[in-house]
Design an enzyme around this catalytic site. Sequence first.
Site, PDB file in Angstrom:
ATOM      1  N   SER A  64       0.824  -1.215   0.000  1.00  0.00           N
ATOM      2  CA  SER A  64       0.000   0.000   0.000  1.00  0.00           C
ATOM      3  C   SER A  64       0.857   1.264   0.000  1.00  0.00           C
ATOM      4  CB  SER A  64      -0.895   0.020   1.232  1.00  0.00           C
ATOM      5  OG  SER A  64      -1.586  -1.201   1.376  1.00  0.00           O
TER       6      SER A  64
HETATM    7  N1  SAH Z   1      -1.224  -3.586   3.225  1.00  0.00           N
HETATM    8  C1  SAH Z   1      -0.466  -4.543   2.443  1.00  0.00           C
HETATM    9  C2  SAH Z   1      -0.997  -4.670   1.058  1.00  0.00           C
HETATM   10  C3  SAH Z   1      -2.243  -5.396   0.975  1.00  0.00           C
HETATM   11  S1  SAH Z   1      -2.698  -5.718  -0.708  1.00  0.00           S
HETATM   12  C4  SAH Z   1       0.968  -4.075   2.330  1.00  0.00           C
HETATM   13  O1  SAH Z   1       1.260  -2.944   2.752  1.00  0.00           O
HETATM   14  O2  SAH Z   1       1.781  -4.817   1.807  1.00  0.00           O
HETATM   15  C5  SAH Z   1      -4.115  -6.685  -0.354  1.00  0.00           C
HETATM   16  C6  SAH Z   1      -3.807  -8.110  -0.011  1.00  0.00           C
HETATM   17  O3  SAH Z   1      -5.048  -8.700   0.322  1.00  0.00           O
HETATM   18  C7  SAH Z   1      -3.244  -8.910  -1.165  1.00  0.00           C
HETATM   19  O4  SAH Z   1      -2.043  -9.488  -0.778  1.00  0.00           O
HETATM   20  C8  SAH Z   1      -4.310  -9.978  -1.436  1.00  0.00           C
HETATM   21  O5  SAH Z   1      -3.777 -11.237  -1.804  1.00  0.00           O
HETATM   22  C9  SAH Z   1      -5.004 -10.048  -0.099  1.00  0.00           C
HETATM   23  N2  SAH Z   1      -6.374 -10.528  -0.119  1.00  0.00           N
HETATM   24  C10 SAH Z   1      -7.350 -10.299  -1.031  1.00  0.00           C
HETATM   25  N3  SAH Z   1      -8.489 -10.902  -0.668  1.00  0.00           N
HETATM   26  C11 SAH Z   1      -8.239 -11.547   0.514  1.00  0.00           C
HETATM   27  C12 SAH Z   1      -9.027 -12.346   1.398  1.00  0.00           C
HETATM   28  N4  SAH Z   1     -10.308 -12.614   1.160  1.00  0.00           N
HETATM   29  N5  SAH Z   1      -8.436 -12.819   2.522  1.00  0.00           N
HETATM   30  C13 SAH Z   1      -7.141 -12.557   2.799  1.00  0.00           C
HETATM   31  N6  SAH Z   1      -6.348 -11.819   1.999  1.00  0.00           N
HETATM   32  C14 SAH Z   1      -6.891 -11.303   0.872  1.00  0.00           C
END
Ligand code: SAH
Length: 218
Positions: A64
Amino acid sequence: MRECEQQERRRAMVASQMRARGIVDERVLARLESVPRHCFVPREYVDQAYEDSPLPIGEGQTISQPYMVACMTALLDLRDTDRVLEIGTGSGYHTAVLAGLCHEVVSIERNRGLGERARACLGQLHIRNVTLRCGDGSVGFEAKAPYDAILVAAGSPRVPPALPKQLAEGGRLVCPVGDRKKQTLLRIVKQGGEFITTTHTNCIFVPLVGEDGWHRLP
Ligand code: SAH
């Protein structure tokens, strides 16, 4: 690049991207100044780690934007004693930020490869108050509920209905809600058994994919 240069970049990031845009929570700002974001990005992006943008982390996902991490964390209003549920571990960067501001973080990631990389990064930084799980976080994680704070780090068509139910009294939930291309950050507070919703900044997140999110990737 040496660690002191990275530290200098972090200071500049906090001043220009966060303070200048109205983030005032000193605990959050101090934590962002100390967590080495460059340790959570793929090698080819290390030089861009403190820029004002999300970056690819593989598997079609992104770490993010630092400002968004600050904004969401400030909205969670964390105390040292809080237990936090994070949905979407991704790189583990936001997990590391949260871990320094609360008692315990439970973080769920659906992509096993990303989860394992996040585990390695958090381990290298000796961050130990985190439990990582692989699975669908759109239904929360009832086994460890209730939580004082819940952070959804992926965009959802609605607030997944299981999540407010897993909040403790006084608990805060932050979730980007909207269509696949853009969302608005919602904050829900559980007060006197009621849920009070406020809307905050516009944002763009990768989709929350799961039972109570989007049912498939685009
Ligand atoms: N805040 C994180 C980025 C998150 S990106 C950082 O700073 O690195 C969003 C993440 O949510 C992705 O890795 C994706 O694979 C995950 N994601 C999407 N749907 C999901 C779900 N239902 N359960 C768990 N993770 C999920």
